[in-house]
Design a protein around this motif. Structure first.
Motif, PDB file in Angstrom:
ATOM      1  N   VAL A 186     -35.692   8.779  -3.369  1.00 26.24           N
ATOM      2  CA  VAL A 186     -34.641   9.737  -3.007  1.00 26.24           C
ATOM      3  C   VAL A 186     -33.643   9.084  -2.060  1.00 26.24           C
ATOM      4  CG1 VAL A 186     -34.169  11.858  -1.714  1.00 26.24           C
ATOM      5  CG2 VAL A 186     -36.005  11.814  -3.412  1.00 26.24           C
ATOM      6  N   LEU A 187     -34.150   8.342  -1.071  1.00 23.32           N
ATOM      7  CA  LEU A 187     -33.268   7.633  -0.138  1.00 23.32           C
ATOM      8  C   LEU A 187     -32.410   6.612  -0.882  1.00 23.32           C
ATOM      9  CD1 LEU A 187     -32.394   7.073   2.777  1.00 23.32           C
ATOM     10  CD2 LEU A 187     -34.299   5.459   2.958  1.00 23.32           C
ATOM     11  N   LEU A 188     -33.003   5.909  -1.832  1.00 21.53           N
ATOM     12  CA  LEU A 188     -32.266   4.924  -2.622  1.00 21.53           C
ATOM     13  C   LEU A 188     -31.148   5.587  -3.423  1.00 21.53           C
ATOM     14  CD1 LEU A 188     -31.904   2.097  -3.933  1.00 21.53           C
ATOM     15  CD2 LEU A 188     -33.668   2.773  -5.591  1.00 21.53           C
ATOM     16  N   TYR A 189     -31.462   6.682  -4.098  1.00 20.67           N
ATOM     17  CA  TYR A 189     -30.459   7.370  -4.906  1.00 20.67           C
ATOM     18  C   TYR A 189     -29.329   7.919  -4.033  1.00 20.67           C
ATOM     19  CZ  TYR A 189     -34.362   7.411  -8.266  1.00 20.67           C
ATOM     20  OH  TYR A 189     -35.395   7.049  -9.089  1.00 20.67           O
ATOM     21  N   PHE A 190     -29.728   8.543  -2.928  1.00 19.28           N
ATOM     22  CA  PHE A 190     -28.747   9.153  -2.030  1.00 19.28           C
ATOM     23  C   PHE A 190     -27.844   8.088  -1.418  1.00 19.28           C
ATOM     24  CE2 PHE A 190     -27.628  11.753   1.816  1.00 19.28           C
ATOM     25  CZ  PHE A 190     -27.127  12.856   1.132  1.00 19.28           C
ATOM     26  N   ALA A 191     -28.442   6.992  -0.967  1.00 14.79           N
ATOM     27  CA  ALA A 191     -27.668   5.907  -0.364  1.00 14.79           C
ATOM     28  C   ALA A 191     -26.741   5.260  -1.382  1.00 14.79           C
ATOM     29  CB  ALA A 191     -28.606   4.867   0.234  1.00 14.79           C
TER      30      ALA A 191
END
Length: 273
Positions: free
Chosen positions: A11-16
């Motif tokens: 999720v952090l990867l996608y959001f970033a």
């Protein structure tokens, strides 16, 4: 525990990734205009916005962060899409009233950017066409899919709510957060019910194209509250709310009745290199 940790990392990867693409493309556009000695014109804003969306769509599709299967619907396609569009129309006035009551307003810089894109005859390409596809792929197709897998059976509302919160945060200001969060709940629910991004894209498109058309047809009203728009006439404002609910409530009922309960594909497809 490992599943949830992996989900949080994804999720952090996608959001970033979503934000980095916006920052890089918008920054490049600003640098090009500054080197030419001109301010960022509306056309450049539209082009940079569309380019941002295209890069996002390509990245999430090529890396299979948002599976291509989520772009299909297995049954009752047209009734669902029609009711989704009507539900979107029914949400607009009540959501705007909630934002007005909250007292939040767009920051001046974002209001200027928004007005510039809206003033362009090609603004609809960015606002209504490219943005709905890109944002639905990121938030419902990638982020919510992973959260559904992490939350497990029967806890889909956790995934829907967290995704809606991130969707609101992504808009970068409290005025849009309120609207985006509430609409995000509806988009997530519809995506879960249909196992498809298409109804959400249609809803997203309907809201954005209606806003764009209203701004183009009624210039100068984009910063108005509904009360200001109706000149303080609460009777007309009340009638608008009643009419909106008369569209929204039956549309939601029909969406519930015409969609199944099969969740969005939740298998974790992301492969680490």
């Amino acid at each position: 525990m490992n599943t949830r940790l992996n989900a949080a990392i994804d999720v952090l990867l996608y959001f970033a990734s979503f934000f980095i693409i916006q920052i890089v493309v918008r920054g490049a556009a600003v640098l090009v205009c500054k080197s030419s000695g001109v301010q960022l014109p509306p056309t450049a804003l539209v082009v940079s916005s569309v380019l941002t969306c295209l890069i996002t769509i390509a990245l999430f599709a090529l890396l299979r962060w948002s599976p291509s299967q989520a772009m299909r619907m297995s049954r009752r396609r047209w009734p669902v899409l029609v009711w989704a569009a009507l539900a979107a129309l029914g949400t607009m006035a009540p959501m705007q009233l909630l934002v007005d009551v909250s007292g939040f307003r767009l920051p001046p810089e974002q209001a200027t950017i928004f007005a510039s894109i809206m003033s362009s005859r090609w603004g609809w390409l960015a606002i209504a066409l490219a943005t709905p596809i890109a944002e639905e792929m990121v938030f419902r197709g990638a982020i919510m899919r992973v959260l559904l897998a992490a939350c497990g059976e029967g806890r889909h509302w956790w995934a829907i709510v967290i995704t809606a919160l991130l969707f609101g945060v992504a808009h970068g200001n409290m005025a849009q957060f309120v609207n985006a969060f509430l609409v995000g709940l509806l988009l997530g629910w519809v995506c879960f019910r249909t196992s498809s991004l298409l109804p959400g894209i249609v809803m997203h498109f309907t809201i954005n194209i209606t806003s764009y058309a209203a701004t183009r047809l009624l210039p100068g009203t984009e910063d108005m509250t509904l009360t200001e728009f109706f000149g303080g006439d609460y009777l007309r404002l009340g009638l608008l709310m009643v009419c909106s609910l008369c569209v929204l409530v039956p549309s939601l009922i029909q969406l519930y009745q015409t969609t199944g309960r099969a969740p969005l594909e939740v298998r974790h497809r992301h492969r680490r290199g």
